[in-house]
Design a protein around this motif. Structure first.
Motif, PDB file in Angstrom:
ATOM      1  N   PRO A  38       0.815  -1.223   0.000  1.00 45.26           N
ATOM      2  CA  PRO A  38       0.000   0.000   0.000  1.00 45.26           C
ATOM      3  C   PRO A  38       0.845   1.268   0.000  1.00 45.26           C
ATOM      4  CG  PRO A  38       0.014  -1.014   2.191  1.00 45.26           C
ATOM      5  CD  PRO A  38       0.700  -1.976   1.267  1.00 45.26           C
ATOM      6  N   TRP A  39       2.130   1.156   0.412  1.00 43.30           N
ATOM      7  CA  TRP A  39       3.011   2.327   0.453  1.00 43.30           C
ATOM      8  C   TRP A  39       3.349   2.823  -0.951  1.00 43.30           C
ATOM      9  CZ3 TRP A  39       3.986   4.902   4.861  1.00 43.30           C
ATOM     10  CH2 TRP A  39       3.751   4.236   6.071  1.00 43.30           C
ATOM     11  N   ILE A  40       3.321   1.918  -1.940  1.00 40.10           N
ATOM     12  CA  ILE A  40       3.596   2.339  -3.318  1.00 40.10           C
ATOM     13  C   ILE A  40       2.401   2.070  -4.226  1.00 40.10           C
ATOM     14  CG2 ILE A  40       6.089   2.025  -3.080  1.00 40.10           C
ATOM     15  CD1 ILE A  40       5.791  -0.633  -4.579  1.00 40.10           C
ATOM     16  N   ASN A  41       1.336   1.498  -3.674  1.00 44.56           N
ATOM     17  CA  ASN A  41       0.090   1.259  -4.389  1.00 44.56           C
ATOM     18  C   ASN A  41       0.282   0.372  -5.619  1.00 44.56           C
ATOM     19  OD1 ASN A  41      -2.649   1.449  -5.038  1.00 44.56           O
ATOM     20  ND2 ASN A  41      -2.357   3.303  -6.261  1.00 44.56           N
ATOM     21  N   MET A  42       0.999  -0.720  -5.450  1.00 44.11           N
ATOM     22  CA  MET A  42       1.129  -1.687  -6.541  1.00 44.11           C
ATOM     23  C   MET A  42       1.698  -2.992  -6.015  1.00 44.11           C
ATOM     24  SD  MET A  42       4.440  -0.385  -8.733  1.00 44.11           S
ATOM     25  CE  MET A  42       4.023  -1.514 -10.048  1.00 44.11           C
ATOM     26  N   CYS A  43       1.637  -4.022  -6.855  1.00 39.81           N
ATOM     27  CA  CYS A  43       2.183  -5.324  -6.482  1.00 39.81           C
ATOM     28  C   CYS A  43       3.704  -5.316  -6.565  1.00 39.81           C
ATOM     29  CB  CYS A  43       1.641  -6.411  -7.409  1.00 39.81           C
ATOM     30  SG  CYS A  43      -0.087  -6.806  -7.149  1.00 39.81           S
ATOM     31  N   VAL A  44       4.321  -6.036  -5.643  1.00 45.71           N
ATOM     32  CA  VAL A  44       5.759  -6.296  -5.698  1.00 45.71           C
ATOM     33  C   VAL A  44       5.908  -7.742  -6.168  1.00 45.71           C
ATOM     34  CG1 VAL A  44       7.903  -6.447  -4.393  1.00 45.71           C
ATOM     35  CG2 VAL A  44       6.226  -4.664  -3.843  1.00 45.71           C
ATOM     36  N   THR A  45       6.508  -7.910  -7.349  1.00 45.65           N
ATOM     37  CA  THR A  45       6.597  -9.229  -7.976  1.00 45.65           C
ATOM     38  C   THR A  45       8.019  -9.470  -8.484  1.00 45.65           C
ATOM     39  OG1 THR A  45       6.077  -8.487 -10.225  1.00 45.65           O
ATOM     40  CG2 THR A  45       4.217  -8.879  -8.760  1.00 45.65           C
ATOM     41  N   HIS A  46       8.162 -10.538  -9.247  1.00 41.68           N
ATOM     42  CA  HIS A  46       9.455 -10.860  -9.844  1.00 41.68           C
ATOM     43  C   HIS A  46      10.028  -9.679 -10.621  1.00 41.68           C
ATOM     44  CE1 HIS A  46      12.445 -12.917 -12.342  1.00 41.68           C
ATOM     45  NE2 HIS A  46      11.852 -12.370 -13.388  1.00 41.68           N
ATOM     46  N   ALA A  47       9.184  -8.917 -11.295  1.00 38.82           N
ATOM     47  CA  ALA A  47       9.649  -7.868 -12.188  1.00 38.82           C
ATOM     48  C   ALA A  47      10.271  -6.679 -11.453  1.00 38.82           C
ATOM     49  CB  ALA A  47       8.502  -7.389 -13.079  1.00 38.82           C
ATOM     50  N   ASN A  48       9.737  -6.318 -10.280  1.00 36.88           N
ATOM     51  CA  ASN A  48      10.200  -5.094  -9.615  1.00 36.88           C
ATOM     52  C   ASN A  48      10.685  -5.316  -8.179  1.00 36.88           C
ATOM     53  OD1 ASN A  48       7.765  -5.623  -8.379  1.00 36.88           O
ATOM     54  ND2 ASN A  48       6.826  -3.653  -8.848  1.00 36.88           N
ATOM     55  N   TYR A  49      10.866  -6.583  -7.793  1.00 41.94           N
ATOM     56  CA  TYR A  49      11.272  -6.869  -6.409  1.00 41.94           C
ATOM     57  C   TYR A  49      12.644  -6.268  -6.088  1.00 41.94           C
ATOM     58  CZ  TYR A  49      12.042  -9.580  -2.111  1.00 41.94           C
ATOM     59  OH  TYR A  49      12.283  -9.959  -0.812  1.00 41.94           O
ATOM     60  N   LYS A  50      13.592  -6.390  -6.996  1.00 44.10           N
ATOM     61  CA  LYS A  50      14.919  -5.820  -6.770  1.00 44.10           C
ATOM     62  C   LYS A  50      14.831  -4.314  -6.565  1.00 44.10           C
ATOM     63  CE  LYS A  50      19.301  -4.780  -9.061  1.00 44.10           C
ATOM     64  NZ  LYS A  50      20.145  -4.935 -10.274  1.00 44.10           N
ATOM     65  N   TYR A  51      14.074  -3.631  -7.401  1.00 44.50           N
ATOM     66  CA  TYR A  51      13.959  -2.178  -7.311  1.00 44.50           C
ATOM     67  C   TYR A  51      13.267  -1.769  -6.013  1.00 44.50           C
ATOM     68  CZ  TYR A  51      14.648  -3.055 -12.289  1.00 44.50           C
ATOM     69  OH  TYR A  51      15.116  -3.512 -13.487  1.00 44.50           O
ATOM     70  N   PHE A  52      12.265  -2.553  -5.600  1.00 49.46           N
ATOM     71  CA  PHE A  52      11.576  -2.269  -4.342  1.00 49.46           C
ATOM     72  C   PHE A  52      12.545  -2.371  -3.165  1.00 49.46           C
ATOM     73  CE2 PHE A  52       9.400  -4.069  -0.610  1.00 49.46           C
ATOM     74  CZ  PHE A  52       8.521  -3.038  -0.319  1.00 49.46           C
ATOM     75  N   LEU A  53      13.360  -3.432  -3.156  1.00 45.74           N
ATOM     76  CA  LEU A  53      14.336  -3.591  -2.069  1.00 45.74           C
ATOM     77  C   LEU A  53      15.353  -2.451  -2.069  1.00 45.74           C
ATOM     78  CD1 LEU A  53      15.086  -7.437  -2.141  1.00 45.74           C
ATOM     79  CD2 LEU A  53      13.672  -6.170  -0.509  1.00 45.74           C
ATOM     80  N   LEU A  54      15.807  -2.049  -3.253  1.00 42.38           N
ATOM     81  CA  LEU A  54      16.762  -0.938  -3.327  1.00 42.38           C
ATOM     82  C   LEU A  54      16.138   0.356  -2.831  1.00 42.38           C
ATOM     83  CD1 LEU A  54      18.595  -1.600  -6.723  1.00 42.38           C
ATOM     84  CD2 LEU A  54      19.433  -2.001  -4.400  1.00 42.38           C
ATOM     85  N   TYR A  55      14.859   0.560  -3.112  1.00 37.48           N
ATOM     86  CA  TYR A  55      14.177   1.753  -2.603  1.00 37.48           C
ATOM     87  C   TYR A  55      14.152   1.743  -1.075  1.00 37.48           C
ATOM     88  CZ  TYR A  55      10.349   4.872  -1.340  1.00 37.48           C
ATOM     89  OH  TYR A  55       9.588   5.847  -0.746  1.00 37.48           O
ATOM     90  N   VAL A  56      13.846   0.597  -0.490  1.00 38.17           N
ATOM     91  CA  VAL A  56      13.820   0.487   0.967  1.00 38.17           C
ATOM     92  C   VAL A  56      15.224   0.708   1.539  1.00 38.17           C
ATOM     93  CG1 VAL A  56      13.385  -1.057   2.909  1.00 38.17           C
ATOM     94  CG2 VAL A  56      11.833  -1.050   0.956  1.00 38.17           C
ATOM     95  N   ILE A  57      16.241   0.123   0.902  1.00 41.72           N
ATOM     96  CA  ILE A  57      17.617   0.252   1.386  1.00 41.72           C
ATOM     97  C   ILE A  57      18.091   1.701   1.324  1.00 41.72           C
ATOM     98  CG2 ILE A  57      20.030  -0.325   0.873  1.00 41.72           C
ATOM     99  CD1 ILE A  57      19.000  -3.093  -0.068  1.00 41.72           C
TER     100      ILE A  57
END
Length: 304
Positions: A167-186
């Protein structure tokens, strides 16, 4: 179903009946994302204006602080942009069986045999099954489920190697964007911790110089930034970092931790290939700390 999934379902149902009002409500689901962006930009502005531009006495020190904070901010925003604008991994059309096979499946007779026929018809191979040994099929989307695929109740669609709907980014975190999501958190975590650490100097200078009336609004900002940064740095950022490190170490997704995958040929088998291989399955062959595509997997087939 989580609290935010109920909100998404309600908005989706409302939009089906009220197109214009539903469109507005759908846009309102970005409120948490916009709030994050507002506070990050505001914090950067005050950090540059007060910490770097006012309290620091050394131009060299100010330059170093500015370079580091700007780098972390740019990497955070770059990672977020890649997360948001990378297409969510959906199930390919080749996993959709013929209408005849689908009708036979819905008749609820000899389901496992029909599902095997579907795999043959679609020319696909899957390893996962449900708790009673049947191959996995999504009745809502009308296709076979590749391994590690889950149906997102928030979006109403299946996603390959589905981790969770954020809900923080309003979209699914999947195979396609999981790396980018983790980098955003880091990078956002590092940015918040850097703000907190380097802003301490400004607070110390304030209490030493004691320009109470002149600097009152600045110290109020510091108090706000310490509280907001400390809270946000602990939750959700800090806990997310720890949680996803534990998931990567076991090669699990968020949903697999609560409902582990069942592999039909061996109940004891899983996707854990050792920490190094698990790490590489997420971050790819190289360029690990850059939001650039480097994944070697297709999101449909996985080592077991």
């Amino acid at each position: 179903m989580s609290w935010y999934s109920k909100i998404y379902v309600a908005v989706r149902e409302y939009r089906a009946k009220h197109r214009n009002g539903g469109w507005v409500l759908t846009r309102c689901l970005n409120i948490l994302l916009l709030t994050q962006l507002f506070f990050l930009w505001m914090t950067l502005y005050f950090y540059i204006r007060i910490t770097v531009g006012y309290y620091l006495q050394s131009p060299v020190q100010a330059t170093i602080y500015l370079i580091i904070s700007s780098f972390l901010f740019v990497m955070s925003m770059w990672s977020l942009a890649k997360t948001l604008f990378t297409r969510v991994g959906r199930v390919p059309e080749r996993y959709r069986p013929s209408k005849e096979l689908e009708d036979r499946l819905k008749a609820l007779k000899q389901q496992n045999i029909i599902l095997e026929e579907m795999c043959t018809f679609c020319k696909v191979v899957v390893a996962e099954c449900d708790q009673v040994g049947r191959l996995k099929y999504c009745y809502e989307c009308g296709h076979l489920k590749p391994d590690r695929t889950r149906h997102c109740s928030s979006c109403g669609k299946c996603s390959i190697k589905y981790d969770h709907h954020c809900p923080w980014i309003n979209m699914c975190v999947t195979h396609a964007n999981y790396k980018y999501f983790l980098l955003y958190v880091i990078y956002t975590s590092l940015l918040v911790y850097w703000y907190l650490l380097t802003s301490l100097e400004g607070a110390v200078r304030y209490f030493i110089i004691q320009k109470w009336k002149e600097d009152l609004w600045k110290i109020l900002y510091y108090l706000f930034s310490f509280v907001a940064g400390g809270v946000f740095g602990y939750y959700p950022l800090g806990e997310l970092l720890i949680f996803h490190y534990q998931l990567i170490a076991l090669n699990e997704t968020t949903v697999e931790q609560t409902k582990p995958a069942v592999l039909r040929f061996d109940n004891a088998a899983d996707y854990n290939m050792g920490k190094w291989n698990n790490f590489r399955s997420v971050f790819g062959w190289g360029l690990w700390m850059w939001p650039i595509e480097s994944n070697e997997q297709d999101g449909l087939h996985f080592d077991i």
